[in-house]
Enzyme design. Structure first.
Site, PDB file in Angstrom:
ATOM      1  N   LEU A 155       0.870  -1.174   0.000  1.00  0.00           N
ATOM      2  CA  LEU A 155       0.000   0.000   0.000  1.00  0.00           C
ATOM      3  C   LEU A 155       0.908   1.225   0.000  1.00  0.00           C
ATOM      4  O   LEU A 155       2.005   1.195   0.566  1.00  0.00           O
ATOM      5  CB  LEU A 155      -0.909   0.028   1.239  1.00  0.00           C
ATOM      6  N   ASP A 156       0.445   2.319  -0.610  1.00  0.00           N
ATOM      7  CA  ASP A 156       1.205   3.567  -0.559  1.00  0.00           C
ATOM      8  C   ASP A 156       1.404   3.989   0.892  1.00  0.00           C
ATOM      9  O   ASP A 156       0.594   3.652   1.771  1.00  0.00           O
ATOM     10  CB  ASP A 156       0.456   4.685  -1.296  1.00  0.00           C
ATOM     11  N   LYS A 157       2.442   4.764   1.121  1.00  0.00           N
ATOM     12  CA  LYS A 157       2.766   5.223   2.478  1.00  0.00           C
ATOM     13  C   LYS A 157       1.553   5.841   3.180  1.00  0.00           C
ATOM     14  O   LYS A 157       1.272   5.520   4.336  1.00  0.00           O
ATOM     15  CB  LYS A 157       3.910   6.239   2.413  1.00  0.00           C
ATOM     16  N   ARG A 257      -5.431   6.353  -7.515  1.00  0.00           N
ATOM     17  CA  ARG A 257      -5.194   7.795  -7.530  1.00  0.00           C
ATOM     18  C   ARG A 257      -5.102   8.324  -8.960  1.00  0.00           C
ATOM     19  O   ARG A 257      -5.650   9.372  -9.288  1.00  0.00           O
ATOM     20  CB  ARG A 257      -3.933   8.110  -6.732  1.00  0.00           C
TER      21      ARG A 257
END
Length: 328
Positions: A155-157, A257
């Site tokens: 997962l993204d930060k 996104r």
């Protein structure tokens, strides 16, 4: 929160490959003209760029049976052979990092990743990652890449939510294959800065690294890899924002996104793809309001169908509550 280990001793991961393993691929037409290292990074997102670069340099990756450089431009129908040598012990030091546990058995772990926590080391982040926290809790974790023990997806930060971790070699191989074959279903909740024109829809847009801004991804019909995102609006709010359920058929970097920004419905708080917050600044989102809510998959040993849901992280829930209280 997770119960942590009892000591700070250095730990090593179990070897993922007991002997050399080999993968064979054929370059697809939409990959033609790309650098070899970029193709590999896209095909093996669970492996670090430095690890893949070392395999290229050492001759473990061949194109049409010959060794080439990382910058080699691949051609459609090129044969790609990757030989993975047995892994070496992880040099990472364990750190005490807490995270909520949703489920655990001897084969796997399901957790909720807090926002702001990087999943694994890389790009200047050498400590304080989820991997360091996992090594503090577990003496042995399997690894396809020494920097990523137990990791089968990311997962993204700044994205919170449910994650799956492998605790032994067979679980790692099986779960990595399940992700690659799109057999694991992932659902997200997102607060969007505006509602799409339709209450539900689908974006089919190949994703590749942005040609200019290297920290960004972009829809690229020529170089991109196939990516599909579907959305359904759950709630609409007075200021034009909405809450959406989002499902992804593929797992490309920054996929949700990029795709939602492409329909002018960027994730709220996403400065990279949504630009300045403008009329939504009063909500003060400190990150992109994106949460991996549900994960459905078959248990790697029993085959039992499992489903786990992570409640919204408290900061995203707080923004949602504000929006609900100001609704028309």
């Amino acid at each position: 929160m997770a119960q942590t280990g009892a000591d700070d001793q250095a730990v090593t991961h179990a070897k993922f490959w007991k002997k050399e393993q080999q993968d064979c691929h054929t370059i697809e037409s939409n990959e033609a003209g790309q650098r070899l290292d970029h193709v590999l990074t896209s095909r093996y997102p669970e492996l670090s760029r430095s690890f893949l670069a070392s395999l290229i340099h050492s001759g473990h990756i061949l194109v049409e049976g010959r060794q080439v450089k990382a910058a080699y431009k691949v051609r459609a129908q090129d044969s790609l052979t990757i030989v993975f040598p047995p892994s070496s012990p992880s040099p990472l030091q364990p750190e005490r990092i807490d995270f909520p546990i949703l489920f655990e058995d001897e084969h796997l772990l399901v957790l909720t990743k807090p926002p702001g926590l990087v999943v694994h080391p890389g790009s200047g982040q050498h400590s304080g990652t989820l991997v360091h926290g996992l090594l503090y809790r577990y003496l042995n974790l399997p690894a396809a890449d020494a920097d990523r023990p137990g990791i089968v997806h990311r997962l993204d930060k700044e994205t919170s939510g449910v994650m799956l971790v492998a605790k032994n070699n067979q679980a790692l191989r099986t779960l990595m294959a399940a992700f690659k074959n799109r057999e694991i279903n992932k659902t997200y909740h997102a607060l969007l800065s505006r509602c799409p024109h339709d209450r539900q829809g689908k974006v089919i847009g190949p994703i590749a690294r942005h040609p200019v801004h290297r920290k960004k991804m972009a829809i690229d019909e020529r170089r991109g890899r196939y990516a599909v995102t579907t959305w359904q609006i759950v709630e609409e709010f007075a200021n034009g924002c909405c809450l959406a359920d989002i499902a992804i058929e593929t797992g490309r970097t920054h996929q949700i996104r990029v795709h939602m920004a492409s329909v002018q419905a960027a994730v709220l708080g996403d400065s990279l793809y949504g630009g300045a917050q403008g009329q939504h600044a009063w909500l003060r989102p400190q990150r992109q309001m994106l949460h991996a809510s549900t994960l459905r998959f078959a248990h790697p040993f029993s085959g039992e169908q499992l489903c786990f849901t992570a409640p919204l992280w408290h900061d995203m829930q707080a923004v949602l509550d504000i929006l609900r209280n100001t609704r028309l």
